[in-house]
Design a protein around this motif. Structure first.
Motif, short mmCIF file in Angstrom:
data_model
loop_
_atom_site.label_atom_id
_atom_site.label_comp_id
_atom_site.label_asym_id
_atom_site.label_seq_id
_atom_site.Cartn_x
_atom_site.Cartn_y
_atom_site.Cartn_z
N GLN A 37 43.07 32.57 42.37
CA GLN A 37 42.91 31.62 43.46
C GLN A 37 42.02 30.43 43.07
O GLN A 37 41.73 29.57 43.89
N VAL A 65 35.35 41.10 44.43
CA VAL A 65 35.94 42.06 45.36
C VAL A 65 35.32 41.90 46.75
O VAL A 65 36.02 41.95 47.76
N THR A 66 34.02 41.66 46.80
CA THR A 66 33.34 41.43 48.07
C THR A 66 33.94 40.23 48.80
O THR A 66 34.06 40.23 50.03
N ALA A 67 34.36 39.23 48.03
CA ALA A 67 34.96 38.03 48.61
C ALA A 67 36.44 38.21 48.95
O ALA A 67 37.09 37.29 49.44
N GLY A 68 36.99 39.40 48.66
CA GLY A 68 38.37 39.68 49.03
C GLY A 68 39.40 39.43 47.94
O GLY A 68 40.60 39.41 48.22
N GLU A 69 38.96 39.24 46.71
CA GLU A 69 39.89 39.00 45.61
C GLU A 69 39.84 40.15 44.61
O GLU A 69 38.88 40.92 44.59
N ASN A 70 40.89 40.25 43.77
CA ASN A 70 40.90 41.28 42.73
C ASN A 70 41.71 40.90 41.50
O ASN A 70 41.88 41.71 40.59
#
Length: 125
Positions: A37, A65-70
């Motif tokens: 992203q 991951v905390t921000a919603g990405e992986n």
């Protein structure tokens, strides 16, 4: 600024050695990762005398991951002295497990040398 320079500078900016307590230090290694992203997440290592600390790449991945990405596209780790270093096997496995496409994550080993996670970890767990 290209991806290498950007990730290098962000990792180096994070890699500031500091003493957290009598036996614990942080920041001897900094890491920066670029997601699909276009976001960059950074982290530092935490070194404990008993071996339960964690690597800078783990810290950066946790922020991601905390921000919603992986999905990691590129990764760079650097010593506080400025030397680029490859991720350890534990970090390679962590990145691989977060998303199947992370096998194609480009890891900077130097300005002109890269390998993918799959190349660095040819026989996964």
């Amino acid at each position: 600024m290209n991806d290498y320079e950007t990730l290098y500078q962000r990792a180096l900016d994070a890699a500031v050695r500091r003493r957290l307590s009598e036996n614990t230090e942080a920041g001897s290694v900094g890491a920066a990762l670029l997601t699909n992203q276009g976001n960059i997440y950074t982290g530092v290592c935490i070194d404990l005398p008993c071996g339960i600390g964690f690597c800078a790449e783990h810290a950066a991945a946790a922020a991601m991951v905390t921000a919603g990405e992986n999905r990691v596209v590129k990764l760079l780790a650097v010593l506080h002295t400025g030397e680029v270093v490859p991720p350890c096997g534990r970090c390679r496995e962590l990145i691989r497990f977060l998303h199947p496409d992370n096998n194609n994550c480009v890891v900077y080993l130097s300005r002109d040398r890269t390998k993918t996670i799959a190349e660095l970890l040819p026989d996964p767990w």
